[in-house]
Design an enzyme around this catalytic site. Structure first.
Site, PDB file in Angstrom:
ATOM      1  N   GLU A 194       0.248  -8.827  -1.544  1.00 14.26           N
ATOM      2  CA  GLU A 194       0.032  -7.496  -2.121  1.00 14.26           C
ATOM      3  C   GLU A 194      -1.403  -7.047  -1.861  1.00 14.26           C
ATOM      4  O   GLU A 194      -2.331  -7.858  -1.862  1.00 14.26           O
ATOM      5  CB  GLU A 194       0.297  -7.564  -3.623  1.00 14.26           C
ATOM      6  CG  GLU A 194       0.123  -6.262  -4.373  1.00 14.26           C
ATOM      7  CD  GLU A 194       0.529  -6.419  -5.836  1.00 14.26           C
ATOM      8  OE1 GLU A 194       1.731  -6.674  -6.090  1.00 14.26           O
ATOM      9  OE2 GLU A 194      -0.341  -6.320  -6.718  1.00 14.26           O
TER      10      GLU A 194
ATOM     11  N   GLU B 136       1.137  -0.362 -11.059  1.00 12.58           N
ATOM     12  CA  GLU B 136       1.416  -1.412 -12.039  1.00 12.58           C
ATOM     13  C   GLU B 136       0.336  -1.411 -13.105  1.00 12.58           C
ATOM     14  O   GLU B 136      -0.852  -1.258 -12.806  1.00 12.58           O
ATOM     15  CB  GLU B 136       1.473  -2.782 -11.368  1.00 12.58           C
ATOM     16  CG  GLU B 136       1.763  -3.929 -12.330  1.00 12.58           C
ATOM     17  CD  GLU B 136       1.935  -5.260 -11.619  1.00 12.58           C
ATOM     18  OE1 GLU B 136       3.028  -5.495 -11.068  1.00 12.58           O
ATOM     19  OE2 GLU B 136       0.966  -6.045 -11.587  1.00 12.58           O
TER      20      GLU B 136
END
Length: 242
Positions: free
Chosen positions: A52, A162
């Protein structure tokens, strides 16, 4: 109690990479142990292996009082259970660019509500010969994740935001995702990710054949697929999000 809350879009298939243009905001994070991130994630091996990259505000990680937006990388090989870390806190991501520091604070300007919008290109691409997964930020090659961080290909790509919600004072956090506005607020109000592309097994960079929106807690943070990309975000604690 720590709860990860996400909103964005995903594609499923067999991919050798992905890229996008991230809208750059400076979200407010309520508690130092919380964070707010905008990212690209690649998953394989039944979603246990993940790499990520993106930008985030994470005061606790950087031991800072004044919040700042920083570029980051992350990885795990067991679905976030026991392995993985940010940037170069442990062995994993290999930085090859000496001019760029992972976790470096990004200077203003940032996007503003109903004002100027700023973006950053992010790309992850596998080198077939070596198997390395190379990361590029804003046309600068930063480094790579070794081949064993994923399988031969990524089976899922996620683009979105997120938030870590620690439920301060036993309620939902006020930590913002993106601009702090819900996806339906639209251009110049909600955060967006545009130019979503995946790298096929034939090394062709194409738009995903199918995108699905997701939101783990849509009353707090949501996403909206639109032509050219995805809007996403939310304010956290509100009349709808408790």
């Amino acid at each position: 109690m720590y709860i990860k809350q996400q909103a964005g879009v995903l594609a499923e298939g067999k991919f050798l990479g992905a890229k996008a243009t991230l809208n750059v905001w400076l979200p407010v994070v309520e508690v130092s142990k919380e964070y707010s991130a905008s990212f690209i994630s690649l998953f394989s091996n039944n979603n246990t292996k993940v790499i990520e990259a993106g930008v985030h505000v994470y005061p606790g990680l950087y031991k800072e009082v004044n919040q700042s937006l920083r570029i980051f990388t992350y990885w795990t090989v067991d679905g976030f259970h026991k392995t993985g870390c940010y940037n170069q806190e442990c062995k994993g991501f290999v930085k090859t660019n000496k001019q760029v520091t992972l976790g470096a604070s990004l200077p203003p300007p940032f996007s503003s509500i109903n004002g100027d919008q700023y973006t950053m290109d992010v790309s992850i691409a596998k080198e077939k010969k070596s198997g390395k997964w190379w990361l590029t930020f804003a046309d600068l090659v930063i480094g790579y994740w070794p081949a064993d961080m994923l399988e031969d290909f990524a089976s899922v790509v996620q683009w979105g935001g997120e938030v870590m919600n620690t439920k301060p004072s036993n309620r939902h956090t006020r930590t913002q995702m993106g601009s702090g506005n819900f996806a339906e607020s639209g251009a110049s109000w909600a955060s967006f990710i545009s130019d979503l592309k995946v790298l096929t097994q034939f090394n062709h960079s194409v738009e995903p054949a199918k995108l699905s929106t997701y939101a783990t807690h849509p009353e707090c943070y949501n996403s909206l697929l639109t032509k050219g990309g995805v809007y996403y975000g939310g304010p956290g604690l509100s009349a709808f999000c408790k």
